[in-house]
Design a protein around this motif. Structure first.
Motif, PDB file in Angstrom:
ATOM      1  N   GLY A  28      32.815  34.907  29.919  1.00  0.00           N
ATOM      2  CA  GLY A  28      32.123  34.500  31.124  1.00  0.00           C
ATOM      3  C   GLY A  28      30.901  33.664  30.791  1.00  0.00           C
ATOM      4  O   GLY A  28      30.531  33.511  29.626  1.00  0.00           O
ATOM      5  N   SER A  35      26.866  42.908  37.788  1.00  0.00           N
ATOM      6  CA  SER A  35      27.458  43.317  36.513  1.00  0.00           C
ATOM      7  C   SER A  35      26.432  44.047  35.657  1.00  0.00           C
ATOM      8  O   SER A  35      26.731  45.082  35.048  1.00  0.00           O
ATOM      9  N   HIS A  41      31.808  43.957  33.698  1.00  0.00           N
ATOM     10  CA  HIS A  41      31.955  42.504  33.800  1.00  0.00           C
ATOM     11  C   HIS A  41      32.628  42.102  35.105  1.00  0.00           C
ATOM     12  O   HIS A  41      33.487  42.815  35.617  1.00  0.00           O
ATOM     13  N   PHE A  42      32.235  40.943  35.627  1.00  0.00           N
ATOM     14  CA  PHE A  42      32.826  40.367  36.846  1.00  0.00           C
ATOM     15  C   PHE A  42      32.828  41.393  37.986  1.00  0.00           C
ATOM     16  O   PHE A  42      33.818  41.560  38.697  1.00  0.00           O
ATOM     17  N   ASN A  47      34.170  38.056  43.346  1.00  0.00           N
ATOM     18  CA  ASN A  47      34.570  37.409  42.104  1.00  0.00           C
ATOM     19  C   ASN A  47      36.072  37.624  41.942  1.00  0.00           C
ATOM     20  O   ASN A  47      36.576  38.728  42.118  1.00  0.00           O
ATOM     21  N   PHE A  49      38.022  37.181  39.230  1.00  0.00           N
ATOM     22  CA  PHE A  49      38.551  37.370  37.878  1.00  0.00           C
ATOM     23  C   PHE A  49      39.657  38.428  37.830  1.00  0.00           C
ATOM     24  O   PHE A  49      40.743  38.182  37.309  1.00  0.00           O
ATOM     25  N   TRP A  50      39.379  39.621  38.358  1.00  0.00           N
ATOM     26  CA  TRP A  50      40.347  40.715  38.248  1.00  0.00           C
ATOM     27  C   TRP A  50      41.631  40.435  39.033  1.00  0.00           C
ATOM     28  O   TRP A  50      42.724  40.644  38.487  1.00  0.00           O
ATOM     29  N   PRO A  65      36.633  46.451  38.096  1.00  0.00           N
ATOM     30  CA  PRO A  65      35.643  46.229  37.050  1.00  0.00           C
ATOM     31  C   PRO A  65      35.355  47.483  36.218  1.00  0.00           C
ATOM     32  O   PRO A  65      35.165  47.390  35.002  1.00  0.00           O
ATOM     33  N   GLN A  68      37.482  48.104  33.003  1.00  0.00           N
ATOM     34  CA  GLN A  68      37.500  46.986  32.063  1.00  0.00           C
ATOM     35  C   GLN A  68      37.985  47.376  30.665  1.00  0.00           C
ATOM     36  O   GLN A  68      38.591  46.559  29.972  1.00  0.00           O
ATOM     37  N   ASN A  80      30.382  37.081  26.935  1.00  0.00           N
ATOM     38  CA  ASN A  80      29.709  36.038  27.718  1.00  0.00           C
ATOM     39  C   ASN A  80      29.112  34.995  26.789  1.00  0.00           C
ATOM     40  O   ASN A  80      28.768  35.302  25.643  1.00  0.00           O
ATOM     41  N   ASN A 152      36.099  28.748  36.609  1.00  0.00           N
ATOM     42  CA  ASN A 152      35.202  29.870  36.860  1.00  0.00           C
ATOM     43  C   ASN A 152      35.722  30.647  38.073  1.00  0.00           C
ATOM     44  O   ASN A 152      35.932  30.067  39.133  1.00  0.00           O
ATOM     45  N   SER A 154      34.249  32.664  40.036  1.00  0.00           N
ATOM     46  CA  SER A 154      33.256  32.959  41.069  1.00  0.00           C
ATOM     47  C   SER A 154      33.754  32.491  42.433  1.00  0.00           C
ATOM     48  O   SER A 154      34.397  31.443  42.552  1.00  0.00           O
TER      49      SER A 154
END
Length: 195
Positions: A28, A35, A41-42, A47, A49-50, A65, A68, A80, A152, A154
């Protein structure tokens, strides 16, 4: 989680989820305040990501999250570029990104994942001094580790939908799986290099 809790997390570091022998080390930009406050994370709601990790086939179900550490069972990890938590990535300096790139390089040399996946092409460009980088596999390598710049996840990155992000993440997954098959195939020894 109160606004005071979030502000108290400013500058905190979220521990990496890493091990040797990873297929992909996701990287990231830096931890957000959610976070940092949760240690996951994320973690910010919104967000992607997951969900995208699951839609792209990296995980058999959508992880939360706080799950993780399960990534390690799939030979995936998270780190990161910059460790310091901020409310927004634009609070980071170019020098922090460059120093983060140096630290990340050393981390990759130690862990030797098959792929480093930087989630944010602008962060990749700044950290590695590659102004022309685009989303996708990069020419640069760190030892034997290949690099892929991903969009990204986000929610602010609105021109990438979950479906288009999952497609790009899926391209990386396919490349990682193909490289893993080549590395395990005894016929590949002495003949060419893994993709």
């Amino acid at each position: 989680m109160t606004p005071d809790d979030l502000q108290a997390a400013r500058g905190h570091v979220v521990p990496d989820v890493v091990a040797g022998g990873l297929r992909v080390l996701f990287c990231g930009i830096n931890p957000g305040l959610m976070s940092a406050a949760t240690g996951h994370h994320f973690a910010r709601p919104g967000n992607r990501f997951w969900p995208v990790l699951h839609l792209s086939g990296f995980t058999p179900r959508q992880l939360r999250p706080d799950e993780q550490d399960e990534l390690l069972t799939h030979r995936l990890g998270i780190t990161n570029v910059v460790a310091r938590a901020t409310a927004r990535a634009d609070e980071l300096t170019a020098e922090e990104f460059r120093e983060g790139g140096r630290i990340l390089t050393a981390k990759v040399q130690l862990l030797r994942p098959a792929w480093l996946a930087v989630v944010g092409v602008t962060a990749y460009r700044t950290a590695f001094g590659d102004r022309r980088a685009v989303i996708g596999p990069q020419d640069r390598r760190i030892g034997g580790t290949r690099i892929w710049a991903l969009p990204n996840p986000s929610g602010l990155n609105a021109h990438w939908t979950p479906a288009t992000m999952a497609e790009e993440y899926g391209r990386l997954r396919a490349a990682a799986e193909a490289r893993g098959r080549l590395a395990r195939d005894p016929r590949s020894e002495g003949g060419g290099s893994p993709a």
